[in-house]
Design a protein around this motif. Structure first.
Motif, PDB file in Angstrom:
ATOM      1  N   CYS A  81       0.826  -1.212   0.000  1.00  0.00           N
ATOM      2  CA  CYS A  81       0.000   0.000   0.000  1.00  0.00           C
ATOM      3  C   CYS A  81       0.858   1.258   0.000  1.00  0.00           C
ATOM      4  O   CYS A  81       0.622   2.192  -0.762  1.00  0.00           O
ATOM      5  N   ASN A  82       1.890   1.274   0.843  1.00  0.00           N
ATOM      6  CA  ASN A  82       2.724   2.467   0.954  1.00  0.00           C
ATOM      7  C   ASN A  82       3.660   2.667  -0.231  1.00  0.00           C
ATOM      8  O   ASN A  82       4.311   3.704  -0.336  1.00  0.00           O
ATOM      9  N   ALA A  83       3.707   1.684  -1.144  1.00  0.00           N
ATOM     10  CA  ALA A  83       4.467   1.875  -2.379  1.00  0.00           C
ATOM     11  C   ALA A  83       3.795   2.898  -3.288  1.00  0.00           C
ATOM     12  O   ALA A  83       4.427   3.433  -4.198  1.00  0.00           O
ATOM     13  N   HIS A  84       2.523   3.187  -3.025  1.00  0.00           N
ATOM     14  CA  HIS A  84       1.755   4.117  -3.859  1.00  0.00           C
ATOM     15  C   HIS A  84       1.702   5.486  -3.187  1.00  0.00           C
ATOM     16  O   HIS A  84       1.475   5.598  -1.978  1.00  0.00           O
ATOM     17  N   SER A  85       1.884   6.517  -3.997  1.00  0.00           N
ATOM     18  CA  SER A  85       2.049   7.868  -3.453  1.00  0.00           C
ATOM     19  C   SER A  85       0.819   8.394  -2.736  1.00  0.00           C
ATOM     20  O   SER A  85       0.931   9.275  -1.877  1.00  0.00           O
ATOM     21  N   ASN A  86      -0.358   7.887  -3.073  1.00  0.00           N
ATOM     22  CA  ASN A  86      -1.588   8.432  -2.500  1.00  0.00           C
ATOM     23  C   ASN A  86      -2.116   7.625  -1.321  1.00  0.00           C
ATOM     24  O   ASN A  86      -3.179   7.928  -0.786  1.00  0.00           O
ATOM     25  N   VAL A  87      -1.384   6.601  -0.902  1.00  0.00           N
ATOM     26  CA  VAL A  87      -1.834   5.758   0.198  1.00  0.00           C
ATOM     27  C   VAL A  87      -0.907   5.950   1.401  1.00  0.00           C
ATOM     28  O   VAL A  87       0.307   5.830   1.286  1.00  0.00           O
ATOM     29  N   VAL A  88      -1.500   6.260   2.543  1.00  0.00           N
ATOM     30  CA  VAL A  88      -0.759   6.346   3.806  1.00  0.00           C
ATOM     31  C   VAL A  88      -1.327   5.251   4.699  1.00  0.00           C
ATOM     32  O   VAL A  88      -2.387   5.406   5.302  1.00  0.00           O
ATOM     33  N   ALA A 157       1.740  16.085   7.862  1.00  0.00           N
ATOM     34  CA  ALA A 157       1.602  16.872   6.635  1.00  0.00           C
ATOM     35  C   ALA A 157       2.899  16.851   5.825  1.00  0.00           C
ATOM     36  O   ALA A 157       2.876  16.736   4.588  1.00  0.00           O
ATOM     37  N   ILE A 158       4.027  16.939   6.512  1.00  0.00           N
ATOM     38  CA  ILE A 158       5.327  16.920   5.823  1.00  0.00           C
ATOM     39  C   ILE A 158       5.533  15.575   5.124  1.00  0.00           C
ATOM     40  O   ILE A 158       6.007  15.517   3.980  1.00  0.00           O
ATOM     41  N   LEU A 159       5.198  14.479   5.809  1.00  0.00           N
ATOM     42  CA  LEU A 159       5.356  13.163   5.203  1.00  0.00           C
ATOM     43  C   LEU A 159       4.521  13.035   3.935  1.00  0.00           C
ATOM     44  O   LEU A 159       4.979  12.495   2.922  1.00  0.00           O
ATOM     45  N   ASN A 160       3.297  13.540   3.959  1.00  0.00           N
ATOM     46  CA  ASN A 160       2.459  13.519   2.759  1.00  0.00           C
ATOM     47  C   ASN A 160       3.097  14.322   1.632  1.00  0.00           C
ATOM     48  O   ASN A 160       3.076  13.909   0.467  1.00  0.00           O
ATOM     49  N   ASP A 161       3.691  15.463   1.972  1.00  0.00           N
ATOM     50  CA  ASP A 161       4.369  16.289   0.961  1.00  0.00           C
ATOM     51  C   ASP A 161       5.569  15.559   0.379  1.00  0.00           C
ATOM     52  O   ASP A 161       5.829  15.625  -0.831  1.00  0.00           O
TER      53      ASP A 161
END
Length: 213
Positions: A81-88, A157-161
């Protein structure tokens, strides 16, 4: 929330147990549940790699708001899941893990272990995990403990960025994956129903339609 449940092939026989607990909590929280696979051992065959693809597509298309997933240990589904940029995606072995994930990391997916430590009263543990994520009246991303709220919100928020910065455009990244992996991930009837009936991003659902056709 619209919530998807997807499990890999090795744990498909437990889908009924997990779905029962998820629906029990959803009845109280008012959330809508989509059981997209594997729903039984004879269902469309999915590995944890396919689970990551499913989660990313459903979330990118805004067909669902949150994904519960998992495999034997929960680790493979977490990484996929975390291999994809939009999934946390977080990881939960017990309810406190789920609570801390929703409050500190505030992601959009959670991976569970459906074999490791899955013994007596496992269904009660799973129910508790679902409750911590879906509990009504509990605003997410509020941090824990309270004195750590501001730095935790900032770091989330930083991790998402950072994920967005190092990733390709989502659709371009999806197109770069082996097309047979995507076809297999999207082949299930329940998955397609969830995606095509609830998608709010046509370019994502249209791409999936094009490779299935």
């Amino acid at each position: 929330m619209k919530i998807a449940l997807t499990m890999e092939n090795s744990q498909a026989a437990k889908n009924g147990i997990i779905l029962t607990e998820l629906k029990y909590v959803a009845t109280q929280s008012g959330d809508e549940v989509f059981n997209v696979g594997m729903c039984d051992p004879e269902d469309n065959h999915l590995t944890y790699i396919h689970l990551g693809i499913q989660a990313s597509i459903l979330l990118a298309a805004k067909a669902v708001d949150f994904v519960f997933t998992g495999c034997g240990t929960g680790q493979g589904a977490l990484m996929a899941c975390n291999a994809h940029s939009n999934v946390v995606c977080g990881y939960a072995l017990e309810p406190s893990d789920a609570f801390l994930f929703t409050q500190i990391n505030n992601g959009n997916a959670l991976s569970l272990a459906f074999a490791k430590n899955f013994g007596w009263a496992a269904e009660l543990n799973v129910r508790g995990i679902f409750e911590k994520v879906m509990k009504s009246g509990c605003e997410r991303g509020q941090g824990y403990p309270i004195e750590r709220v501001i730095p935790q919100q900032q770091n989330a928020a930083i991790l998402n960025d950072v994920k967005q910065a190092v990733a390709k455009d989502y659709l371009e990244g999806l197109k770069a994956i082996d097309i047979e992996l995507i076809r297999t991930a999207c082949r299930g009837e329940r998955f397609q129903k969830c995606l095509f009936e609830n998608s709010q991003v046509d370019i994502i659902s249209d791409f999936v339609r094009s490779i299935l056709n």
